[in-house]
Structure formats: C-alpha cells, structure tokens
Design a protein around this motif. Structure first.
Motif, PDB file in Angstrom:
ATOM      1  N   THR A   1     -67.991 -28.835  41.559  1.00 30.24           N
ATOM      2  CA  THR A   1     -68.577 -30.055  40.993  1.00 30.24           C
ATOM      3  C   THR A   1     -70.017 -29.812  40.560  1.00 30.24           C
ATOM      4  OG1 THR A   1     -67.157 -31.429  42.392  1.00 30.24           O
ATOM      5  CG2 THR A   1     -69.085 -32.495  41.425  1.00 30.24           C
ATOM      6  N   LEU A   2     -70.785 -29.122  41.422  1.00 29.03           N
ATOM      7  CA  LEU A   2     -72.175 -28.810  41.078  1.00 29.03           C
ATOM      8  C   LEU A   2     -72.241 -27.876  39.862  1.00 29.03           C
ATOM      9  CD1 LEU A   2     -73.645 -28.271  44.657  1.00 29.03           C
ATOM     10  CD2 LEU A   2     -74.112 -30.185  43.124  1.00 29.03           C
ATOM     11  N   SER A   3     -71.311 -26.924  39.799  1.00 34.06           N
ATOM     12  CA  SER A   3     -71.269 -26.016  38.669  1.00 34.06           C
ATOM     13  C   SER A   3     -70.984 -26.763  37.363  1.00 34.06           C
ATOM     14  CB  SER A   3     -70.201 -24.944  38.899  1.00 34.06           C
ATOM     15  OG  SER A   3     -70.115 -24.085  37.787  1.00 34.06           O
ATOM     16  N   GLU A   4     -70.031 -27.693  37.445  1.00 29.68           N
ATOM     17  CA  GLU A   4     -69.698 -28.494  36.263  1.00 29.68           C
ATOM     18  C   GLU A   4     -70.881 -29.362  35.849  1.00 29.68           C
ATOM     19  OE1 GLU A   4     -66.342 -31.780  34.774  1.00 29.68           O
ATOM     20  OE2 GLU A   4     -66.249 -30.937  36.805  1.00 29.68           O
ATOM     21  N   SER A   5     -71.560 -29.945  36.811  1.00 32.91           N
ATOM     22  CA  SER A   5     -72.717 -30.786  36.538  1.00 32.91           C
ATOM     23  C   SER A   5     -73.830 -29.976  35.873  1.00 32.91           C
ATOM     24  CB  SER A   5     -73.216 -31.425  37.826  1.00 32.91           C
ATOM     25  OG  SER A   5     -74.338 -32.243  37.582  1.00 32.91           O
ATOM     26  N   ASN A   6     -74.056 -28.754  36.373  1.00 29.99           N
ATOM     27  CA  ASN A   6     -75.089 -27.898  35.785  1.00 29.99           C
ATOM     28  C   ASN A   6     -74.750 -27.518  34.343  1.00 29.99           C
ATOM     29  OD1 ASN A   6     -76.604 -27.900  38.124  1.00 29.99           O
ATOM     30  ND2 ASN A   6     -75.641 -26.049  38.945  1.00 29.99           N
ATOM     31  N   LYS A   7     -73.451 -27.256  34.091  1.00 29.28           N
ATOM     32  CA  LYS A   7     -73.028 -26.900  32.734  1.00 29.28           C
ATOM     33  C   LYS A   7     -73.241 -28.077  31.770  1.00 29.28           C
ATOM     34  CE  LYS A   7     -69.106 -25.130  30.080  1.00 29.28           C
ATOM     35  NZ  LYS A   7     -69.283 -26.136  29.016  1.00 29.28           N
ATOM     36  N   LEU A   8     -72.902 -29.276  32.244  1.00 33.05           N
ATOM     37  CA  LEU A   8     -73.094 -30.458  31.401  1.00 33.05           C
ATOM     38  C   LEU A   8     -74.569 -30.683  31.086  1.00 33.05           C
ATOM     39  CD1 LEU A   8     -70.538 -33.060  32.852  1.00 33.05           C
ATOM     40  CD2 LEU A   8     -70.422 -31.854  30.663  1.00 33.05           C
TER      41      LEU A   8
ATOM     42  N   ALA B   1     -80.041 -30.670  18.963  1.00 34.54           N
ATOM     43  CA  ALA B   1     -79.335 -30.764  17.673  1.00 34.54           C
ATOM     44  C   ALA B   1     -79.377 -32.175  17.102  1.00 34.54           C
ATOM     45  CB  ALA B   1     -77.895 -30.300  17.838  1.00 34.54           C
ATOM     46  N   GLY B   2     -79.974 -33.106  17.830  1.00 35.72           N
ATOM     47  CA  GLY B   2     -80.080 -34.476  17.356  1.00 35.72           C
ATOM     48  C   GLY B   2     -78.832 -35.305  17.524  1.00 35.72           C
ATOM     49  N   GLU B   3     -77.868 -34.804  18.322  1.00 38.63           N
ATOM     50  CA  GLU B   3     -76.618 -35.549  18.539  1.00 38.63           C
ATOM     51  C   GLU B   3     -76.739 -36.379  19.817  1.00 38.63           C
ATOM     52  OE1 GLU B   3     -72.957 -33.415  17.839  1.00 38.63           O
ATOM     53  OE2 GLU B   3     -74.101 -31.725  17.014  1.00 38.63           O
ATOM     54  N   LYS B   4     -77.534 -37.422  19.729  1.00 39.50           N
ATOM     55  CA  LYS B   4     -77.857 -38.263  20.895  1.00 39.50           C
ATOM     56  C   LYS B   4     -76.645 -39.025  21.415  1.00 39.50           C
ATOM     57  CE  LYS B   4     -82.730 -38.874  19.693  1.00 39.50           C
ATOM     58  NZ  LYS B   4     -83.805 -39.845  19.422  1.00 39.50           N
ATOM     59  N   ALA B   5     -75.756 -39.446  20.560  1.00 41.07           N
ATOM     60  CA  ALA B   5     -74.571 -40.212  20.978  1.00 41.07           C
ATOM     61  C   ALA B   5     -73.674 -39.363  21.878  1.00 41.07           C
ATOM     62  CB  ALA B   5     -73.801 -40.697  19.749  1.00 41.07           C
ATOM     63  N   LYS B   6     -73.425 -38.117  21.426  1.00 40.01           N
ATOM     64  CA  LYS B   6     -72.596 -37.221  22.236  1.00 40.01           C
ATOM     65  C   LYS B   6     -73.295 -36.901  23.560  1.00 40.01           C
ATOM     66  CE  LYS B   6     -70.119 -34.948  18.454  1.00 40.01           C
ATOM     67  NZ  LYS B   6     -69.846 -33.669  17.777  1.00 40.01           N
ATOM     68  N   ALA B   7     -74.614 -36.729  23.501  1.00 42.09           N
ATOM     69  CA  ALA B   7     -75.383 -36.450  24.721  1.00 42.09           C
ATOM     70  C   ALA B   7     -75.288 -37.608  25.713  1.00 42.09           C
ATOM     71  CB  ALA B   7     -76.838 -36.164  24.383  1.00 42.09           C
TER      72      ALA B   7
ATOM     73  N   THR C   1     -72.308 -36.923  33.990  1.00 42.16           N
ATOM     74  CA  THR C   1     -73.147 -36.297  35.023  1.00 42.16           C
ATOM     75  C   THR C   1     -73.484 -37.277  36.140  1.00 42.16           C
ATOM     76  OG1 THR C   1     -75.199 -36.810  33.828  1.00 42.16           O
ATOM     77  CG2 THR C   1     -74.181 -34.661  33.414  1.00 42.16           C
ATOM     78  N   VAL C   2     -73.610 -38.571  35.788  1.00 41.95           N
ATOM     79  CA  VAL C   2     -73.884 -39.583  36.818  1.00 41.95           C
ATOM     80  C   VAL C   2     -72.737 -39.639  37.811  1.00 41.95           C
ATOM     81  CG1 VAL C   2     -74.172 -42.048  37.253  1.00 41.95           C
ATOM     82  CG2 VAL C   2     -75.421 -40.974  35.375  1.00 41.95           C
ATOM     83  N   SER C   3     -71.501 -39.671  37.273  1.00 48.54           N
ATOM     84  CA  SER C   3     -70.340 -39.732  38.175  1.00 48.54           C
ATOM     85  C   SER C   3     -70.194 -38.435  38.973  1.00 48.54           C
ATOM     86  CB  SER C   3     -69.063 -40.011  37.381  1.00 48.54           C
ATOM     87  OG  SER C   3     -68.795 -38.954  36.470  1.00 48.54           O
ATOM     88  N   LEU C   4     -70.528 -37.292  38.343  1.00 45.48           N
ATOM     89  CA  LEU C   4     -70.463 -36.012  39.055  1.00 45.48           C
ATOM     90  C   LEU C   4     -71.496 -35.941  40.177  1.00 45.48           C
ATOM     91  CD1 LEU C   4     -69.900 -33.481  36.131  1.00 45.48           C
ATOM     92  CD2 LEU C   4     -68.283 -34.063  37.943  1.00 45.48           C
ATOM     93  N   LYS C   5     -72.682 -36.494  39.960  1.00 46.33           N
ATOM     94  CA  LYS C   5     -73.704 -36.526  41.015  1.00 46.33           C
ATOM     95  C   LYS C   5     -73.247 -37.366  42.200  1.00 46.33           C
ATOM     96  CE  LYS C   5     -77.813 -35.596  38.216  1.00 46.33           C
ATOM     97  NZ  LYS C   5     -79.077 -36.145  37.678  1.00 46.33           N
ATOM     98  N   GLU C   6     -72.615 -38.496  41.912  1.00 45.55           N
ATOM     99  CA  GLU C   6     -72.083 -39.338  42.989  1.00 45.55           C
ATOM    100  C   GLU C   6     -70.997 -38.600  43.758  1.00 45.55           C
ATOM    101  OE1 GLU C   6     -70.774 -42.917  41.136  1.00 45.55           O
ATOM    102  OE2 GLU C   6     -72.809 -43.705  40.812  1.00 45.55           O
ATOM    103  N   LYS C   7     -70.133 -37.911  43.017  1.00 44.79           N
ATOM    104  CA  LYS C   7     -69.053 -37.156  43.651  1.00 44.79           C
ATOM    105  C   LYS C   7     -69.609 -36.016  44.507  1.00 44.79           C
ATOM    106  CE  LYS C   7     -64.838 -34.558  42.631  1.00 44.79           C
ATOM    107  NZ  LYS C   7     -63.962 -34.001  41.576  1.00 44.79           N
TER     108      LYS C   7
END
Length: 423
Positions: free
Chosen positions: A49-56, A66-72, A79-85
């Motif tokens: 989970t921590l690894s996935e969070s770091n990758k995100l 890249a200016g893609e704020k919506a995707k970000a 990442t919020v849900s991963l931090k809770e998990k």
C-alpha cells in the motif's frame, strides 16, 4: 524469549522440547505461528500500500508538471484513501506484533538435550559429590540456635524493624558475612571476572530483559509509585548492562562479577525448612555473569561449575552438584546445575548456588548481539551463577564448624575475618 523464526521452522521440535518441562505447548505454538503469519501478511499488505501510494505521488508530480490538473486531482483522491488504508494496516500490524510478543513471553526456554526427564527436585541428577560430612559433638545445634547462643544474628530484631526474613547481623556475625563477600569477590576477580557495582532497583524493561517479568512478578518487590523493582539477584542489572548492545566478536567473552543484596518475596514459603537463614526476603549474594560466543558457552558453563567447586573445596564444606530435570529448571534456563551444601545439624542438603546457560533466550529479549567475522549480527549466549549466595553458606559454616568451644572459622576466611573462632 524463543526466536519466532526458529519456532516457525521447528514446531514439532519446540513442542517436544517443552514436553520435557511437562508443558503441553502444542496449542500455544500453533497460536504463535498463526499470529506471526497474520502479522507478516499485514506487513506485506502495508508495504504494498505504501509502495502504491509513493508511486501515485510521483505520478501526481509529473501530471502537475504537464499541466494535467484534472487527472492529478483524481489520483490525489486515491492517495487519500491509500493513506487511510495504510494507517489501518500499520495499526493492525503493530497490534499483531504486540500480541505475538506477549504470547512469546509465555514460552519458557527449551531444555538442552542433556537435561534429564522429571517433574520434581527428586528427579534431579546428582552428577558430583565431594567432602566428608563431619561428625558433630553431642548436643550440636542448628544454626538458628547457635546464632542466638553467640549473639551474631538477631532474627527477632529484624522482625521488629521490618518483618520476618530480614535478619540483623551483629559483631562477629557481621564480620563473617563481610569476609565471605570479599572472599567470593576476590576469587572471582582472580578468575578473570571484572567487578562492577550496579543499582539495586531496576526498571520494567530490565525485568523483561532477563526473564523475571512476566514470569516472576509475584516474587519481586515492586515500588509502584516509581515503577521500579528491587532486584532478586545481581544477574538482572549486570546482564542488562548489555541490553541493546552490539559487541564485536573480539570482545567475547565478557565476564562480570557483582555483590548485591537480593530481595525476594518468597510468597507461599513456610514450614520447618524455611527457619533461620534457610529462606530470607533479603540476603546477600555474589554473582558471576558471562556473555559468550554460542560456540563456547557450554565450555564456559563447565568452567563456571569448576570455579564454584574450587570455592567450596577451599571452604571445606561437603557439597554436591545436581543437574536439574526439566520440571525443576527455571523459566529462562537451557541447562542448570545446582550446588548444595550438607547441613549436618539439620541433616539435609541446602541449595547455595545455581549455575545456568540461557543460550540466546535472554539475548533475544535484550537484543544483545555481536558482529561475527562476516559482519553479520548474531545473538550472543548469556550465563550466570551464584558465586555464592551467602545465607545457606553461612548456615553450613556455622553448623558444620561448631565445636564445644565455639564456631571455628574456615582457614581460608581467617585473613578476611581477623579472628579464628566465634565463642
């Protein structure tokens, strides 16, 4: 504390070894292994989970560049849900680790292969005996009568000041006590042990480190306001000098000796065999402690046994050495030899020393390690022995050396006492 990796890989061996202590450990061992599997599974899930969070987090940074704020923003929600998990998994893994450690604390050390089968002290193996039992004169007395006759130990005065089991040593009795302490320390230092003076109270971590807690808390005096324990033996503070220590292989062996008073509640002790000096709540003892390389610890144990033998030979006391059976061994010991002196006036053997090898049991609790020749950290072996406990040695001297003219002082102690008879 037994090592979880060893238990996991040797379940049947552990169960069989603990059966020698007359313990059916099957259910506890299975529970320990299951707890360890659950803890490791929770830790793996947490790491993923921590690894996935770091990758995100990295992906979010690249999208923002890249200016893609919506995707970000979408990834930020993940990442919020991963931090809770990860928080939940961290708490779960920590709780399982605590539960596992507490369960491991309930398992005693595994007896060495040469420990005899048995349930009671009657099953201990007499491996050595030396010294002639003296023939006493008519009217010979037990030590509790002799000390009163010569006014050298006052049990009633101790009761007045504190309570039963806290004697007051007087005059030549006090000097003989001090002589024994100095003699034992001199013998130990001459044999290569480094003398240390240590605190007489220890914290909870020290009690857990050497295995008095949680096994013997009922036998220890506890200062609840400060959460400190009066030591039952110098083994506790001396061995804890090495808690959280990594030694170099070249540092081994480490040999220490210490004199301390010792305090034991001895709850439930009563009867004729606890009269006088036979069983006390406060008593003096000189201890020897060794930290050894695992390859050398049993040779070191044999050397400690020979060292205590030499002391008793010089005191000219009849003694025997017992190899304790599985049912009579202490919680932390892998192999223990008890020394007993014969009290002629009481017509019974009195235990005056235990010499034990704990292998890695204490070191695992203490995190006491050494760096081997390959640079890897390995658990050391710890050993300790009484060299010696004073009350019953004193009782043996007083009773076995009594004459119609008084109590003769053993020759080896006369330079320490400054007198050769108590009369």
């Amino acid at each position: 504390m037994l090592q979880i990796a060893f238990i996991r890989e040797n379940q049947e061996k552990v169960i069989k070894a603990l059966a020698k202590r007359n313990i059916d450990a099957k259910s506890v061992v299975e529970e320990v292994v299951q707890l360890d599997e659950n803890r490791r599974a929770a830790q793996v899930e947490l790491d993923n989970t921590l690894s996935e969070s770091n990758k995100l987090s990295k992906d979010i940074g690249e999208l923002m560049k890249a200016g893609e704020k919506a995707k970000a923003a979408i990834l930020k929600e993940k990442t919020v849900s991963l931090k809770e998990k990860s928080k939940e998994l961290s708490e779960k893994a920590e709780a399982l680790a605590v539960e596992l450690t507490n369960k491991l604390y309930t398992l005693p050390n595994l007896p060495a292969d040469i420990v005899p089968e048995g349930k009671t002290p009657d099953d201990n193996l007499n491996v050595f005996q030396e010294g002639d039992i003296p023939v006493l004169h008519e009217g010979a007395l037990p030590h509790w009568e002799l000390v009163k006759k010569y006014d050298i130990i006052d049990f009633e005065l101790g009761v007045k000041i504190t309570g039963a089991g806290f004697p007051v040593y007087k005059g030549k009795g006090a000097r003989l006590q001090r002589a024994l302490i100095n003699y034992f320390l001199d013998k130990n230092t001459a044999a290569g042990y480094n003398e240390v003076q240590v605190p007489h109270l220890v914290n909870e971590a020290s009690g857990f480190g050497t295995g008095q807690l949680p096994d013997k808390e009922g036998q220890m005096y506890h200062s609840t306001i400060d959460d400190l324990y009066l030591i039952p033996t110098a083994e506790v503070p001396v061995t804890n000098l090495f808690r959280d220590v990594i030694l170099n292989e070249s540092d081994l062996p480490v040999l220490h000796t210490a004199y301390t008073p010792c305090f034991r509640r001895e709850a439930g002790s009563y009867g004729a065999h606890v009269r006088g000096l036979n069983r006390l709540h406060q008593f003096d003892k000189v201890e020897i402690v060794r930290v050894e390389h695992p390859d050398n610890s049993y040779a070191a144990l044999d050397g400690m046994v020979e060292h205590v033998k030499e002391i008793l030979q010089e005191l000219k006391l009849p003694y025997r050495v017992l190899r304790l059976c599985g049912g009579d061994m202490g919680f932390t010991s892998a192999l223990t030899y008890d020394f007993e002196v014969f009290s002629t006036a009481q017509d019974r053997w009195l235990e005056i020393s235990s010499v034990s090898n704990f292998e890695t049991f204490q070191a695992n609790r203490l995190k006491l390690r050494f760096k081997d020749k390959d640079g890897k950290n390995q658990l050391a072996h710890t050993l300790n022995g009484s060299s010696l406990a004073l009350p019953r040695v004193l009782a043996g001297i007083i009773e076995n050396y009594q004459t119609p003219e008084g109590i003769v002082i053993p020759e080896v102690l006369r330079p320490y006492c400054g007198f050769d008879i108590i009369n």
